[in-house]
Design an enzyme around this catalytic site. Structure first.
Site, short mmCIF file in Angstrom:
data_model
loop_
_atom_site.label_atom_id
_atom_site.label_comp_id
_atom_site.label_asym_id
_atom_site.label_seq_id
_atom_site.Cartn_x
_atom_site.Cartn_y
_atom_site.Cartn_z
N ARG A 238 38.92 -39.37 37.10
CA ARG A 238 39.36 -40.73 36.81
C ARG A 238 38.20 -41.69 37.11
O ARG A 238 37.52 -41.56 38.15
CB ARG A 238 40.58 -41.12 37.64
N GLU A 267 39.66 -48.19 29.61
CA GLU A 267 39.73 -47.29 28.46
C GLU A 267 40.66 -47.86 27.40
O GLU A 267 41.72 -48.38 27.75
CB GLU A 267 40.21 -45.91 28.90
N HIS A 286 36.89 -39.68 27.07
CA HIS A 286 38.06 -39.12 27.75
C HIS A 286 38.72 -38.02 26.91
O HIS A 286 39.89 -38.09 26.52
CB HIS A 286 39.09 -40.20 28.09
#
Length: 319
Positions: A238, A267, A286
């Site tokens: 994260r 994000e 991601h």
């Protein structure tokens, strides 16, 4: 006539909903809407989601905090990909008697991506790939992994997989996290070290711990200064575990040699974000959990959870 459930699938960036599950099975029972773009920052988010009985969330893309939940009077069921989602206020769902379910997942893809980023960063592949496209030839001298030390912050399922990859490459493996015990390290053939030793001894440091009150901002300028000048930092966990500006400064000043990130404070990462311009840094969007195998489990998991809810027998409930 029984009203159909209004169902929304959020953040389907890759238009995968219909590719991985047979939604025709529920065509007589639900009205399905798919949001392909990120809507998490919209001021009118509650208005956009007001009509929905069911929300299907993709990990921690669009959050579901207390304030938003309480603005959605029709909400009856929330389904998240996987069985854990830190961006959902589970307590508020409980108070509202809203059922929260998860899906099956595929745990290998994130560890595999972490290893790909390790190989790329340590060997300098990104530079040489670009060199070949631009007509250059051999501008870097790569480094081998054998005999170097891999540090793992968090020896859970992902960390254990990465440690097994490292063993195959003949690396020394060390680990530490807030809850990790020496006995667990011994069990998996990994050397247990202190926090400071993890940062000072690692040639490559890879993060596989959860985001929590203890890990937010845990890797700061002081910990980065403990690392070797030639070291590499990998984050597929994260973004907020690392203080972003401290990492940027460390890379620009040569405090560490390289980093690779798959996760970010914000994000999707804005187009003009400074990280996109930071030197000695590999970025991926991601995609640790984005794989054919994982998406099959996620989207079929949504479908199965809705079917079970309609039958009055919810499955995979998250408490």
């Amino acid at each position: 006539m029984i009203r159909k459930l209004n169902v929304a699938i959020l953040d389907d960036y890759q238009s995968a909903t219909y590719k991985f599950a047979n939604w025709n099975k529920l065509v007589d029972k639900i009205e399905l809407d798919i949001f392909k773009d990120y809507i998490g920052k919209k001021d009118n988010l509650s208005n956009l989601l007001l009509k929905y009985d069911v929300l299907c969330l993709m990990r921690e893309r669009t959050p579901l905090p207390k304030k938003l939940i309480n603005q959605l009077p029709n909400l009856k069921l929330v389904i998240t990909s996987g069985m854990w989602n830190a961006s959902i206020d589970i307590d508020t769902l409980k108070k509202r008697n809203i059922i929260c379910c998860g899906t099956d997942t595929q745990i290998h893809s994130t560890a595999e991506l972490a290893w790909a980023l390790i190989m790329n960063s340590w060997r300098g592949l990104q530079i040489e790939i670009q060199n070949m496209k631009e007509g250059r030839w051999q501008t870097t001298i790569g480094r081998g992994l054998k005999g170097n030390t891999l540090g793992i912050l968090g020896l859970g399922k992902q960390g254990i997989q990465v440690s097994n990859f490292a063993k195959a490459f003949g690396m020394n493996i060390i680990a530490w996290s807030h809850n990790l015990k020496k006995e667990e390290c011994d069990r998996f053939g990994v050397k247990y070290v202190s926090c400071n030793e993890l940062f000072s001894m690692s040639d490559i440091l890879t993060i596989h711990t959860r985001l929590s009150d203890r890990t937010v901002g845990f890797i700061d300028k002081n910990k980065l200064k403990m690392m070797k000048k030639n070291s590499v930092l990998i984050n597929t966990s994260r973004g907020p575990i690392i203080i972003e500006q401290d990492l940027i400064d460390a890379l620009n000043r040569g405090i560490i040699s390289y980093a690779a990130l798959d996760v970010y404070d914000q994000e999707p990462l804005p187009k003009e974000h400074i990280l996109r311009k930071t030197k000695n840094l590999i970025l991926t969007p991601h995609i640790g959990y984005v794989s054919l195998e994982a998406y099959y489990r996620f989207f079929n998991g949504y479908l199965n959870a809705i079917e079970a809810f309609l039958d009055g027998k919810p499955i995979n409930q998250i408490s």
